[in-house]
Design a protein around this motif. Structure first.
Motif, mmCIF file in Angstrom:
data_model
loop_
_atom_site.group_PDB
_atom_site.id
_atom_site.type_symbol
_atom_site.label_atom_id
_atom_site.label_comp_id
_atom_site.label_asym_id
_atom_site.label_seq_id
_atom_site.Cartn_x
_atom_site.Cartn_y
_atom_site.Cartn_z
ATOM 1 N N GLY A 38 50.210 18.993 15.963
ATOM 2 C CA GLY A 38 50.979 20.042 15.308
ATOM 3 C C GLY A 38 51.007 21.243 16.237
ATOM 4 O O GLY A 38 50.014 21.527 16.912
ATOM 5 N N VAL A 39 52.127 21.939 16.302
ATOM 6 C CA VAL A 39 52.185 23.120 17.161
ATOM 7 C C VAL A 39 52.763 24.317 16.409
ATOM 8 O O VAL A 39 53.517 24.166 15.449
ATOM 9 N N ALA A 40 52.360 25.494 16.857
ATOM 10 C CA ALA A 40 52.895 26.738 16.322
ATOM 11 C C ALA A 40 53.047 27.695 17.489
ATOM 12 O O ALA A 40 52.398 27.533 18.522
ATOM 13 N N GLY A 41 53.893 28.670 17.328
ATOM 14 C CA GLY A 41 54.098 29.623 18.414
ATOM 15 C C GLY A 41 55.317 30.480 18.168
ATOM 16 O O GLY A 41 55.596 30.858 17.026
ATOM 17 N N LEU A 42 56.049 30.771 19.234
ATOM 18 C CA LEU A 42 57.200 31.658 19.108
ATOM 19 C C LEU A 42 58.448 30.938 19.612
ATOM 20 O O LEU A 42 58.398 30.210 20.602
ATOM 21 N N LEU A 43 59.548 31.170 18.916
ATOM 22 C CA LEU A 43 60.809 30.551 19.283
ATOM 23 C C LEU A 43 61.378 31.247 20.521
ATOM 24 O O LEU A 43 61.330 32.466 20.634
ATOM 25 N N ILE A 44 61.902 30.443 21.451
ATOM 26 C CA ILE A 44 62.561 31.019 22.623
ATOM 27 C C ILE A 44 64.066 30.792 22.456
ATOM 28 O O ILE A 44 64.514 29.661 22.281
ATOM 29 N N GLU A 45 64.811 31.889 22.458
ATOM 30 C CA GLU A 45 66.266 31.776 22.368
ATOM 31 C C GLU A 45 66.887 32.615 23.478
ATOM 32 O O GLU A 45 66.616 33.821 23.561
ATOM 33 N N VAL A 75 61.175 25.453 11.952
ATOM 34 C CA VAL A 75 62.603 25.423 12.255
ATOM 35 C C VAL A 75 63.021 23.945 12.315
ATOM 36 O O VAL A 75 62.184 23.058 12.190
ATOM 37 N N THR A 76 64.284 23.699 12.521
ATOM 38 C CA THR A 76 64.777 22.321 12.519
ATOM 39 C C THR A 76 64.279 21.540 13.732
ATOM 40 O O THR A 76 63.928 22.128 14.758
ATOM 41 N N THR A 77 64.269 20.232 13.591
ATOM 42 C CA THR A 77 63.904 19.364 14.711
ATOM 43 C C THR A 77 64.871 19.613 15.856
ATOM 44 O O THR A 77 66.069 19.789 15.646
ATOM 45 N N ARG A 78 64.335 19.683 17.064
ATOM 46 C CA ARG A 78 65.205 19.959 18.200
ATOM 47 C C ARG A 78 64.709 19.314 19.475
ATOM 48 O O ARG A 78 63.526 18.980 19.601
ATOM 49 N N HIS A 79 65.590 19.146 20.397
ATOM 50 C CA HIS A 79 65.251 18.666 21.725
ATOM 51 C C HIS A 79 65.265 19.912 22.599
ATOM 52 O O HIS A 79 66.320 20.482 22.848
ATOM 53 N N ALA A 80 64.106 20.382 22.982
ATOM 54 C CA ALA A 80 64.059 21.681 23.655
ATOM 55 C C ALA A 80 62.852 21.756 24.581
ATOM 56 O O ALA A 80 61.981 20.892 24.567
ATOM 57 N N ALA A 81 62.826 22.811 25.388
ATOM 58 C CA ALA A 81 61.703 23.009 26.306
ATOM 59 C C ALA A 81 60.493 23.550 25.547
ATOM 60 O O ALA A 81 60.649 24.213 24.520
ATOM 61 N N VAL A 82 59.308 23.247 26.035
ATOM 62 C CA VAL A 82 58.134 23.924 25.485
ATOM 63 C C VAL A 82 57.403 24.619 26.630
ATOM 64 O O VAL A 82 57.314 24.106 27.742
ATOM 65 N N GLU A 131 64.417 31.503 31.878
ATOM 66 C CA GLU A 131 65.320 30.415 32.264
ATOM 67 C C GLU A 131 65.592 29.434 31.123
ATOM 68 O O GLU A 131 66.314 28.459 31.302
ATOM 69 N N ILE A 132 64.961 29.688 29.955
ATOM 70 C CA ILE A 132 65.097 28.734 28.848
ATOM 71 C C ILE A 132 66.127 29.212 27.832
ATOM 72 O O ILE A 132 66.055 30.325 27.329
ATOM 73 N N LYS A 133 67.062 28.320 27.522
ATOM 74 C CA LYS A 133 68.066 28.657 26.534
ATOM 75 C C LYS A 133 67.491 28.479 25.128
ATOM 76 O O LYS A 133 67.633 29.319 24.263
ATOM 77 N N SER A 134 66.820 27.333 24.932
ATOM 78 C CA SER A 134 66.230 27.051 23.622
ATOM 79 C C SER A 134 64.893 26.357 23.827
ATOM 80 O O SER A 134 64.788 25.404 24.603
ATOM 81 N N GLY A 135 63.881 26.870 23.134
ATOM 82 C CA GLY A 135 62.572 26.246 23.300
ATOM 83 C C GLY A 135 61.518 26.890 22.417
ATOM 84 O O GLY A 135 61.821 27.759 21.579
ATOM 85 N N ILE A 136 60.278 26.437 22.580
ATOM 86 C CA ILE A 136 59.174 27.033 21.829
ATOM 87 C C ILE A 136 58.049 27.393 22.792
ATOM 88 O O ILE A 136 57.677 26.599 23.666
ATOM 89 N N TYR A 137 57.559 28.613 22.644
ATOM 90 C CA TYR A 137 56.387 29.077 23.392
ATOM 91 C C TYR A 137 55.189 28.734 22.520
ATOM 92 O O TYR A 137 55.005 29.322 21.452
ATOM 93 N N VAL A 138 54.425 27.717 22.913
ATOM 94 C CA VAL A 138 53.356 27.189 22.060
ATOM 95 C C VAL A 138 52.058 27.956 22.284
ATOM 96 O O VAL A 138 51.573 28.061 23.413
ATOM 97 N N THR A 139 51.520 28.512 21.193
ATOM 98 C CA THR A 139 50.279 29.280 21.297
ATOM 99 C C THR A 139 49.136 28.661 20.497
ATOM 100 O O THR A 139 47.991 29.077 20.619
ATOM 101 N N GLU A 140 49.467 27.693 19.628
ATOM 102 C CA GLU A 140 48.420 27.021 18.843
ATOM 103 C C GLU A 140 48.734 25.542 18.755
ATOM 104 O O GLU A 140 49.886 25.151 18.634
#
Lengths: 475, 450
Positions: free
Chosen positions: B391-398, B228-235, B365-374
């Motif tokens: 490098g990270v991969a995981g699931l998008l939090i919206e 996804v696009t570069t973002r400033h978000a919680a992980v 509680e997160i509006k935008s972020g990534i749940y990192v699993t790898e």
């Protein structure tokens, strides 16, 4: 040679192991003596020696392997282990050959100065010489030097149900130096290693002080380097950089077990063009006293040179006995193991891109602009896809066909098989590096080599993530 | 004490006596006798079965402030004789060091439940069945599970003995077992890998079906992952990934790294080095801990060491040598990898303490972020400076929900800044072998993508 166990007992043990079935059985006996010396902060911190003796017995039935080991080499101990593995086989006793006839090697190596005959004082002197030479390069800026010496005397006896009997001895010696240079907030590391299938005579051809000096010079030189540029550009990898890339990003994909499991990009590609016509890749454990050389592999098969890629065409894979049987062919002497505690798997020994005809200086001249890599650092490789990232430990910008300013923090990103297709020039030189190659939790000594090669383009990353730890991680 | 242990004690005792007779001022014999079973199943069939038995002696001697070491797998008198002689030869050229010493006896040792006879009691057939059922659970989780790379069962037991010339005579018997599954799931051209593992001290606590499903779930949920696009978000780091970051701290928390100027925690005792929500502990006597043992590799009682408490650096890990250098007590962290090595400062059961918040709440509680699993490239992080780029991969939090898989993203920075930004700690502490962590949430950082 130390007589580990007599032949008659080996026959009995194999007979016992194969009593309830199994297509193949073998026993691997090992006696290994090691010395390790470590110097840090100018002090001899550690001198450690040891002896490890043991035996591993294996039974293959169909595609299943049963393996057991012990370091109880008494008659009762060995027969007990044979009994354990025999339970894993079924179908009743098969026709096996337990003649145990001595197999003849295709190549021979002689050891001149055995490590047991060299005093600890002389080994320590080698370490101190490297340490002092490294510090002398720049006493103000060299902040830390670590030097490690190691020797291994490994004696093995291998016997199997095809009637083969092999006794072999491998002696390996190595010296490794690591230097850290600091200037202001900048910190750079340097690394140099030499090693061969030989005893203490290694230090006739490889002066210890030069090893220390090389590591120190690299760390100091990189302090003054400018940040590397980023982007796609032509890359020349010097012979001096060694064959880390070909070993990691291509070599593993040519090991028959990965090919058969469908985990290699080279699966099903025999006879096909997989590299530029200029490229031949050779795996040769018979080379005179290289670190990855051996007379017999760890299944008692005589070592031989295997051409993996010839003029760009994939010609062969590296086989051990198990994978060879699956492909209805013969092992080509690449079944290796770390010790009696491990079952053999297909492994490399000395892997290289064969030298071509072009003068290395001409390669740099004709490249005009790009990046010259003199030394590789650590990295990460996906052996299934061949994708890699390597740190450049020592790099230079090529400007107007000449090696110009040093750059630091460069990384190379690419794909091993793809890189071999875009090799444009192959030099007439050949440079080796040594290392311990890890696979399936087993480490074996290897060397790898390449001539100076020009690669059409690679992605150069210019953001340094800090000093490389020199390790390569495979996933 | 059983007969095996008393035989080992007498071998060790003889080795120590021999070493002192040959001129050692102090000597220590460490003997480990280990057994191991490894079963690898593929397609319901046993592909590899490995049984191991080995034993060996590591001998440490000190003479005039110089330490020598040698080891042997030959416990017969001739082997021991060679080892004692060689250890004394080895100390001759060593640099003198006044802090070299061996621990004195008299420690109080905890009684730990670390040997479950049920592990040895179960038959090989039962263990094969366990690996099979794990593979089956993974396959039946989803038809997109295509390749089972390996379905493993493992167990091991060790009898450890330490005798030293100060009069120390110790031994313990420990055992553990575990399962591991790696697989690949595929759909169209997309292929994703997943794995899961579980190591425990009790045979009847193994949950193969759960592990099988977990591995499958990890792979399946990543199918179709895209950047996804570069973002400033919680992980949010799942426990496995958080444990990887915790691992970066381990070398820096050793007294050895501090003394050699290789620790980013040097000189920071009492300082706030992480978020006040984080507490890091090493506990060599943790009940149920895979790395638990009554004493360390040189006979010092293991203990619970709070390294970081509510973000404040409280201490370092020590073996006897590094403790002597700093004028403190050993924390019981003289770790040996095998009889072939000396006890070096290392971790035992090392973990971030569990928090109080359920993972669902951390995510909601997160509006935008990534749940990192790898994470890829963790080993390239610089343990001295703490700089990392992975490098990270995981699931998008919206809007508090996990929406779709992402890969090919990168995060970087300094581990200390990263840990200072932890603003949520889950109540789900999970161990992966000897290391563990709960889910951690890190406040907004830059996540590079397309």
């Amino acid at each position: 040679m130390i007589d580990l166990v007599d032949k008659q007992l080996l026959k009995e043990v194999l007979d016992q192991a194969l009593q309830s079935g199994g297509d193949f059985g073998d026993i691997f006996l090992e006696h290994k003596k090691t010395t390790a010396i470590r110097c840090e902060a100018g002090k001899i911190e550690k001198i450690q020696t040891g002896v490890d003796v043991g035996a591993g017995i294996r039974i293959i039935s169909g595609e299943a392997t049963a393996y057991a080991y012990t370091n109880d080499l008494s008659r009762a101990g060995l027969l007990n282990v044979a009994g354990i593995v025999s339970h894993a086989a079924a179908g009743g006793r098969k026709n096996v050959n337990l003649d145990l006839t001595e197999v003849q090697p295709l190549v021979d190596f002689t050891f001149k100065e055995r490590p047991e005959d060299v005093s600890t004082d002389r080994k320590v002197a080698v370490v101190e010489a490297a340490d002092q030479a490294a510090r002398a390069v720049d006493p103000a800026r060299i902040k830390q030097v670590i030097v490690g010496y190691g020797d291994v005397v490994q004696q093995v006896t291998i016997a199997n149900s095809e009637g083969d009997y092999v006794e072999d001895e491998r002696i390996r010696t190595r010296l490794v130096a690591q230097a850290i240079a600091v200037s202001g907030a900048a910190m750079q590391t340097g690394y140099e290693a030499v090693g061969s299938l030989s005893g203490f005579e290694l230090f006739i051809s490889e002066q210890p002080s030069l090893v220390g000096e090389a590591a120190a010079r690299q760390s100091v030189n990189m302090l003054e380097a400018q940040p590397a540029p980023a982007g796609r550009m032509p890359v020349v990898i010097a012979g001096a950089a060694g064959g880390t890339m070909v070993h990691e990003a291509c070599g593993h994909g040519l090991e028959a077990d990965l090919v058969q499991k469908g985990l290699s990009v080279y699966a099903g590609k025999k006879g096909q063009a997989v590299a530029a016509k200029e490229v031949s890749v050779v795996e040769d454990p018979t080379l005179n006293v290289r670190y990855g050389s051996y007379r017999f592999d760890d299944e008692g098969v005589p070592s031989r040179k295997v051409t993996l890629i010839e003029d760009g065409v994939l010609t062969n894979y590296m086989y051990d006995r198990l994978t060879a049987a699956k492909d209805a062919t013969q092992s080509n002497g690449h079944g290796r193991r770390e010790s009696y505690q491990h079952k053999p798997v297909p492994r490399m020994g000395n892997t290289m891109i064969a030298p071509g005809k072009t003068d290395p200086a001409k390669i740099i001249r004709e490249t005009r602009t790009g990046l010259l890599v003199k030394k590789m650092g650590g990295g990460q490789v996906n052996t299934t896809t061949g994708d890699f990232v390597f740190d450049v430990a020592e790099g230079y910008l090529i400007k107007d066909g000449e090696a110009g300013p040093r750059v630091r923090g460069a990384t190379l990103t690419g794909n091993g098989p793809e890189v071999l297709r875009i090799v444009e020039m192959v030099g007439s030189d050949l440079g080796f590096t040594i290392g311990t190659c890890g696979k399936d939790g087993q480490g074996v000594p290897v060397s790898d080599a390449q001539p100076t090669i020009a690669i059409k383009e690679l992605i150069v990353g210019g953001t340094a993530t800090g000093p490389s730890n020199g390790k390569i991680r495979r996933i | 004490m059983n007969t095996e242990a008393s035989a080992m004690i007498s071998t060790a005792r003889a080795a120590v006596a021999q070493a002192t007779n040959k001129g050692a001022q102090v000597a220590e014999a460490y003997i480990c006798k280990a057994k191991e079973l490894n079963i690898e199943v593929r397609g319901g069939l046993v592909e590899t079965m490995k049984l191991a038995e080995d034993s060996g002696l590591g001998l440490r001697v000190i003479r005039d402030g110089k330490t020598g070491f040698s080891f042997t797998s030959d416990l017969n008198p001739a082997g021991v004789d060679e080892a004692t002689g060689q250890a004394l030869v080895n100390c001759r050229k060593i640099s003198e060091d006044p802090y070299q010493r061996l621990p004195k006896p008299g420690n109080a040792y905890e009684k730990l439940d670390i040997y479950d006879p049920g592990i040895r009691g179960a038959t090989v057939e039962q263990k094969i069945e366990l690996a099979r059922s794990m593979e089956e659970a993974a396959r039946s989780y989803d038809r997109r599970v295509k390749v089972i790379e390996s379905s493993n069962y493992q167990d091991g037991e060790a009898l450890v003995t330490i005798v030293n010339s100060h009069g120390m005579e110790l031994s313990y018997h420990g055992a553990l077992c575990g399962v591991y599954l790696a697989l690949a799931a595929g759909e169209g051209d997309d292929s994703q890998t997943g794995f899961a593992l579980d190591y425990t001290l009790k045979y009847d606590r193994l949950k193969p079906a759960e592990v099988g499903r977990e591995a499958a779930r990890r792979a399946i949920r990543m199918l179709g992952a895209a950047p996804v696009t570069t973002r400033h978000a919680a992980v949010v780091l799942d426990p496995y990934v958080a444990t990887g970051f915790l691992g970066l701290l381990a070398p820096a928390l050793t007294g050895e790294a501090v003394q050699k100027g290789r620790s980013l925690f040097a000189g920071k005792l009492g300082d706030q080095v992480a978020s006040s929500k984080l507490t890091a502990i090493d506990d060599g006597a943790l009940p149920g801990g895979i790395a638990s043992a009554p004493f360390d590799g040189e006979g010092v009682a293991t203990s619970r060491t709070v390294l970081i408490e509510k973000g404040v650096l409280k201490g370092y890990l020590y073996n006897t040598y590094t403790a002597a250098k700093d004028g403190v007590q050993s924390t019981g962290n003289g770790v040996r990898n095998s009889f072939k090595g000396t006890p070096e400062v290392g971790i035992t059961n090392f973990f971030f303490e569990a928090g109080t918040e359920p993972v669902e709440k951390l995510l909601s509680e997160i509006k935008s972020g990534i749940y990192v699993t790898e994470v890829m490239g963790m080993h390239t992080a610089n343990p001295i400076s703490g700089d990392f780029s992975v490098g990270v991969a995981g699931l998008l939090i919206e809007n508090g929900e996990l929406t779709r898989p992402v890969r090919g993203m990168a995060i970087g920075g300094n581990i200390l800044d990263f840990l200072a930004n932890v603003d949520g700690v889950g109540n789900d502490l999970k161990f992966f072998g000897g290391r563990g962590s709960p889910t951690l949430r890190v406040a907004e950082i830059t996540i590079s993508g397309q």
